[in-house]
Write a protein that holds these residues in place. Structure first.
Motif, short mmCIF file in Angstrom:
data_model
loop_
_atom_site.label_atom_id
_atom_site.label_comp_id
_atom_site.label_asym_id
_atom_site.label_seq_id
_atom_site.Cartn_x
_atom_site.Cartn_y
_atom_site.Cartn_z
N VAL A 38 39.68 46.23 41.92
CA VAL A 38 40.33 47.54 42.00
C VAL A 38 41.83 47.42 41.97
O VAL A 38 42.53 48.15 41.25
N GLU A 39 42.39 46.50 42.73
CA GLU A 39 43.84 46.41 42.89
C GLU A 39 44.54 45.86 41.65
O GLU A 39 45.53 46.41 41.18
N VAL A 57 35.92 40.73 36.43
CA VAL A 57 35.05 39.89 37.25
C VAL A 57 33.85 39.42 36.44
O VAL A 57 33.50 38.25 36.41
N ASP A 58 33.21 40.37 35.73
CA ASP A 58 32.05 40.04 34.90
C ASP A 58 31.79 41.22 33.97
O ASP A 58 32.16 42.36 34.27
N GLU A 94 31.16 43.66 51.10
CA GLU A 94 29.87 43.57 50.43
C GLU A 94 29.95 42.70 49.18
O GLU A 94 28.97 42.07 48.81
N ALA A 95 31.12 42.67 48.58
CA ALA A 95 31.28 41.91 47.33
C ALA A 95 31.41 40.42 47.61
O ALA A 95 30.41 39.70 47.66
N PHE A 96 32.61 39.93 47.81
CA PHE A 96 32.83 38.49 47.99
C PHE A 96 33.42 38.15 49.35
O PHE A 96 33.93 37.05 49.56
N GLY A 110 38.40 39.52 49.66
CA GLY A 110 39.38 40.56 49.99
C GLY A 110 39.55 41.60 48.92
O GLY A 110 40.25 42.60 49.13
N ASP A 111 38.90 41.44 47.75
CA ASP A 111 39.04 42.39 46.65
C ASP A 111 37.89 43.38 46.63
O ASP A 111 36.71 42.97 46.66
N ASP A 112 38.21 44.67 46.56
CA ASP A 112 37.20 45.68 46.25
C ASP A 112 36.91 45.60 44.75
O ASP A 112 37.82 45.34 43.94
N ILE A 113 35.66 45.85 44.38
CA ILE A 113 35.25 45.70 42.98
C ILE A 113 34.79 47.05 42.43
O ILE A 113 33.92 47.71 43.03
#
Length: 310
Positions: free
Chosen positions: A41-42, A47-48, A104-106, A160-163
């Motif tokens: 998001v940031e 990512v994929d 929830e992601a990483f 720490g990253d929102d996806i």
């Protein structure tokens, strides 16, 4: 004779009927082909993706993988739970965008996972900032190296990253072989031939009188044609039993058989002879044939005749 008044349906009975009614739309356990692109998001980093055009734009189209919708099982942990929640109850063709939170992601970024270790624990070729390293069995990334000490970040690179996850449910998968291909593809990126057959086999069983009897049983079997790529795949080598069991359970199979086909001819047969002789050269081979009192020309003629018959 007076008519019986109709029974009044209570609110509790209505709720019970609704709970027993079959759920509509896609549900847990369904196999679907999913197209998606996920970015942070940031920073908007990729990512994929299953989109070939996106892969080309990002310069990753030559990574040796096919960029196409993937077969996944809802509820099996193949995609983020937040994405699954958006798909449950929906139909094929559904599109959506879900922001998957970092936890929830990483995972959240943990500063305590950045540790100083002895540089001796890192291979000399990897002693530079940004290198991916294994230290005491844990994956990390080198931040700095000063003297004999290295600062290594053991957080996931995307911690720490929102996806942001854009998706489309392309189709529901009903064919069992396609389901097997999709399940295996979740573990191994390999193009393999596979098919399902029902085999009949003789098995010894104990009869009612305690005597051993032979009866014919059916075995529903997934056959997988092995390749060198599969044989050398580390995940397959160490987890083949777990992977096969997952496929058996989800497709209600009796077994998985992985078979290897070796095509041969004169080159393969003669190469095999060389291997048995410890890699002997041509002169050594001729000498060995002479010692064994074998006519080389007759041997070659016999081998050619056998190859022609095959």
């Amino acid at each position: 004779m007076s008519e019986e008044p109709e029974a009044e349906v209570t609110e509790e009975e209505t709720d019970a009927e609704e709970e027993q009614a079959p759920e509509e739309g896609l549900q847990e356990g369904d196999f679907v082909r999913l197209a998606y692109t996920a970015r942070t998001v940031e920073s908007d980093d990729l990512v994929d993706t299953t989109d070939a055009e996106v892969a080309e734009e990002e310069g990753i189209e030559d990574e040796g993988r096919d960029f196409e919708p993937r077969t996944i099982v809802l509820g099996a942990g193949h995609i983020f739970e937040s994405v699954e929640e958006g798909i449950y109850g929906e139909e094929v063709g559904t599109e959506g965008t879900v922001v998957v939170p970092a936890e929830e992601a990483f995972g959240e970024y943990d500063p305590e996972e950045v540790r100083t270790v002895s540089a001796d624990k890192i291979d000399e070729d990897d002693r530079y900032p940004g290198a991916s390293v294994q230290v005491d069995g844990q994956q990390g990334y080198v931040e700095t190296i000063i003297g004999g000490r290295a600062r290594v970040d053991f957080n996931h690179p995307l911690a720490g990253d929102d996806i942001e996850y854009d998706y489309e449910v392309v189709e529901e998968v009903d064919d069992r072989t396609e389901k097997a291909e999709g399940l295996l593809g979740m573990y191994i990126d390999a193009d393999l031939d596979m098919w399902i057959e029902t085999d009949e086999e003789e098995e010894e069983v104990e009869g009612e009188d305690g005597e051993t009897e032979t009866e014919t049983v059916e075995k529903e079997t997934l056959y997988i044609e092995s390749t060198p790529q599969l044989s050398m795949n580390q995940q397959w080598m160490f987890q083949k039993q777990q992977i096969a069991q997952d496929i058996i359970d989800r497709l209600d199979l009796d077994r998985v058989i992985v078979q290897e086909t070796i095509d041969g001819g004169m080159g393969g047969m003669m190469g095999g002879m060389g291997g048995m002789m410890g890699g002997a050269g041509e002169a050594d081979l001729e000498e060995a044939l002479e010692d064994a009192d074998v006519d080389e020309e007759e041997l070659v003629e016999e081998l050619e005749a056998e190859a022609d018959e095959e």
